[in-house]
Design a protein around this motif. Structure first.
Motif, PDB file in Angstrom:
ATOM      1  N   VAL A  15     -56.277  -4.817 -45.148  1.00  0.00           N
ATOM      2  CA  VAL A  15     -56.983  -5.278 -43.946  1.00  0.00           C
ATOM      3  C   VAL A  15     -58.415  -5.713 -44.262  1.00  0.00           C
ATOM      4  N   ARG A  16     -58.866  -5.486 -45.479  1.00  0.00           N
ATOM      5  CA  ARG A  16     -60.225  -5.897 -45.880  1.00  0.00           C
ATOM      6  C   ARG A  16     -60.259  -7.393 -46.178  1.00  0.00           C
ATOM      7  N   TYR A  17     -61.330  -8.032 -45.761  1.00  0.00           N
ATOM      8  CA  TYR A  17     -61.463  -9.472 -45.984  1.00  0.00           C
ATOM      9  C   TYR A  17     -61.514  -9.809 -47.468  1.00  0.00           C
ATOM     10  N   SER A  18     -62.080  -8.914 -48.279  1.00  0.00           N
ATOM     11  CA  SER A  18     -62.140  -9.182 -49.725  1.00  0.00           C
ATOM     12  C   SER A  18     -60.730  -9.247 -50.315  1.00  0.00           C
ATOM     13  N   ASN A  19     -59.827  -8.415 -49.809  1.00  0.00           N
ATOM     14  CA  ASN A  19     -58.433  -8.406 -50.262  1.00  0.00           C
ATOM     15  C   ASN A  19     -57.764  -9.729 -49.881  1.00  0.00           C
ATOM     16  N   MET A  20     -57.967 -10.140 -48.627  1.00  0.00           N
ATOM     17  CA  MET A  20     -57.386 -11.405 -48.157  1.00  0.00           C
ATOM     18  C   MET A  20     -57.942 -12.581 -48.966  1.00  0.00           C
ATOM     19  N   ALA A  21     -59.236 -12.514 -49.297  1.00  0.00           N
ATOM     20  CA  ALA A  21     -59.861 -13.606 -50.049  1.00  0.00           C
ATOM     21  C   ALA A  21     -59.241 -13.727 -51.440  1.00  0.00           C
ATOM     22  N   VAL A  22     -59.019 -12.596 -52.115  1.00  0.00           N
ATOM     23  CA  VAL A  22     -58.398 -12.638 -53.450  1.00  0.00           C
ATOM     24  C   VAL A  22     -57.027 -13.307 -53.348  1.00  0.00           C
ATOM     25  N   LYS A  23     -56.234 -12.890 -52.373  1.00  0.00           N
ATOM     26  CA  LYS A  23     -54.888 -13.454 -52.210  1.00  0.00           C
ATOM     27  C   LYS A  23     -54.940 -14.960 -51.918  1.00  0.00           C
ATOM     28  N   ARG A  24     -55.830 -15.373 -51.021  1.00  0.00           N
ATOM     29  CA  ARG A  24     -55.903 -16.793 -50.657  1.00  0.00           C
ATOM     30  C   ARG A  24     -56.459 -17.628 -51.808  1.00  0.00           C
ATOM     31  N   LEU A  25     -57.436 -17.086 -52.534  1.00  0.00           N
ATOM     32  CA  LEU A  25     -57.958 -17.812 -53.693  1.00  0.00           C
ATOM     33  C   LEU A  25     -56.840 -18.060 -54.701  1.00  0.00           C
ATOM     34  N   ARG A  26     -56.002 -17.045 -54.939  1.00  0.00           N
ATOM     35  CA  ARG A  26     -54.877 -17.182 -55.866  1.00  0.00           C
ATOM     36  C   ARG A  26     -53.882 -18.202 -55.330  1.00  0.00           C
ATOM     37  N   PRO A 106     -77.224 -20.768 -52.715  1.00  0.00           N
ATOM     38  CA  PRO A 106     -76.770 -19.681 -51.836  1.00  0.00           C
ATOM     39  C   PRO A 106     -76.109 -20.269 -50.589  1.00  0.00           C
ATOM     40  N   VAL A 107     -74.969 -19.716 -50.195  1.00  0.00           N
ATOM     41  CA  VAL A 107     -74.230 -20.217 -49.038  1.00  0.00           C
ATOM     42  C   VAL A 107     -73.892 -19.034 -48.134  1.00  0.00           C
ATOM     43  N   GLU A 108     -74.285 -19.118 -46.862  1.00  0.00           N
ATOM     44  CA  GLU A 108     -73.860 -18.107 -45.898  1.00  0.00           C
ATOM     45  C   GLU A 108     -72.646 -18.663 -45.183  1.00  0.00           C
ATOM     46  N   ALA A 109     -71.479 -18.121 -45.533  1.00  0.00           N
ATOM     47  CA  ALA A 109     -70.230 -18.638 -44.978  1.00  0.00           C
ATOM     48  C   ALA A 109     -69.142 -17.601 -45.193  1.00  0.00           C
ATOM     49  N   CYS A 110     -67.980 -17.872 -44.630  1.00  0.00           N
ATOM     50  CA  CYS A 110     -66.809 -17.018 -44.823  1.00  0.00           C
ATOM     51  C   CYS A 110     -65.864 -17.715 -45.797  1.00  0.00           C
ATOM     52  N   THR A 111     -65.596 -17.061 -46.909  1.00  0.00           N
ATOM     53  CA  THR A 111     -64.712 -17.635 -47.925  1.00  0.00           C
ATOM     54  C   THR A 111     -63.355 -18.014 -47.327  1.00  0.00           C
ATOM     55  N   LEU A 112     -62.827 -17.160 -46.454  1.00  0.00           N
ATOM     56  CA  LEU A 112     -61.514 -17.433 -45.854  1.00  0.00           C
ATOM     57  C   LEU A 112     -61.541 -18.727 -45.039  1.00  0.00           C
ATOM     58  N   VAL A 113     -62.622 -18.928 -44.298  1.00  0.00           N
ATOM     59  CA  VAL A 113     -62.754 -20.151 -43.477  1.00  0.00           C
ATOM     60  C   VAL A 113     -62.909 -21.366 -44.395  1.00  0.00           C
ATOM     61  N   LEU A 114     -63.723 -21.241 -45.453  1.00  0.00           N
ATOM     62  CA  LEU A 114     -63.902 -22.353 -46.391  1.00  0.00           C
ATOM     63  C   LEU A 114     -62.563 -22.755 -47.013  1.00  0.00           C
ATOM     64  N   LEU A 115     -61.752 -21.773 -47.389  1.00  0.00           N
ATOM     65  CA  LEU A 115     -60.433 -22.054 -47.967  1.00  0.00           C
ATOM     66  C   LEU A 115     -59.527 -22.702 -46.933  1.00  0.00           C
ATOM     67  N   ALA A 116     -59.518 -22.169 -45.717  1.00  0.00           N
ATOM     68  CA  ALA A 116     -58.617 -22.663 -44.673  1.00  0.00           C
ATOM     69  C   ALA A 116     -58.951 -24.096 -44.258  1.00  0.00           C
ATOM     70  N   THR A 117     -60.210 -24.472 -44.407  1.00  0.00           N
ATOM     71  CA  THR A 117     -60.651 -25.798 -43.964  1.00  0.00           C
ATOM     72  C   THR A 117     -60.883 -26.752 -45.156  1.00  0.00           C
ATOM     73  N   ASN A 118     -60.374 -26.349 -46.329  1.00  0.00           N
ATOM     74  CA  ASN A 118     -60.509 -27.167 -47.550  1.00  0.00           C
ATOM     75  C   ASN A 118     -61.950 -27.517 -47.901  1.00  0.00           C
ATOM     76  N   GLN A 119     -62.870 -26.589 -47.627  1.00  0.00           N
ATOM     77  CA  GLN A 119     -64.277 -26.795 -47.974  1.00  0.00           C
ATOM     78  C   GLN A 119     -64.701 -25.921 -49.148  1.00  0.00           C
ATOM     79  N   PHE A 120     -63.757 -25.175 -49.717  1.00  0.00           N
ATOM     80  CA  PHE A 120     -64.102 -24.282 -50.821  1.00  0.00           C
ATOM     81  C   PHE A 120     -64.399 -25.099 -52.065  1.00  0.00           C
TER      82      PHE A 120
END
Length: 120
Positions: A15-26, A106-120
């Motif tokens: 349920v941690r965002y860091s866990n979700m980020a690792v999975k989505r990055l992969r 430096p970027v203040e953003a949500c990694t999950l949102v950047l990935l979901a919107t193809n801005q990563f």
């Protein structure tokens, strides 16, 4: 394009965002170095403790509050990534300023949102 990413504050807790980020990055094909306070695994990625030597890091994405970031500050700057993403709750103006001075964006953003919107 594969962007080697260090996830700082990685957790085995799904349920941690860091866990979700690792999975989505992969899922998006990025190489991930997961650093947490406890060793473990998130799918095919090992969570390591400490400050492993890494080369060619594109992004450090931070899931630690500023107090817990202090022990990693010199490490992050030494990695000299292209950018540091401060996820919600991890905003750190002092580290952001040091990063800018070192030529790191430096970027203040949500990694999950950047990935979901193809801005990563």
């Amino acid at each position: 394009m594969n962007k080697k990413t260090v996830v700082l504050g990685a957790s085995e807790n799904p349920v941690r965002y860091s866990n979700m980020a690792v999975k989505r990055l992969r899922t998006h094909g990025h190489e991930v170095v997961a650093i947490g306070k406890q060793e473990g695994r998130i799918d095919d990625v090992a969570i390591v403790k400490g400050q492993p030597e890494e080369q060619d890091v594109d992004t450090v994405t931070v899931y630690l509050n500023p107090l817990h970031q202090q022990q990693y500050e010199a490490y992050i700057l030494k990695l000299h990534p292209r950018r540091i993403i401060f996820n919600p709750g991890a905003e750190n103006s002092a580290l952001a300023q040091k990063a800018k001075q070192a030529g790191i964006e430096p970027v203040e953003a949500c990694t999950l949102v950047l990935l979901a919107t193809n801005q990563f």
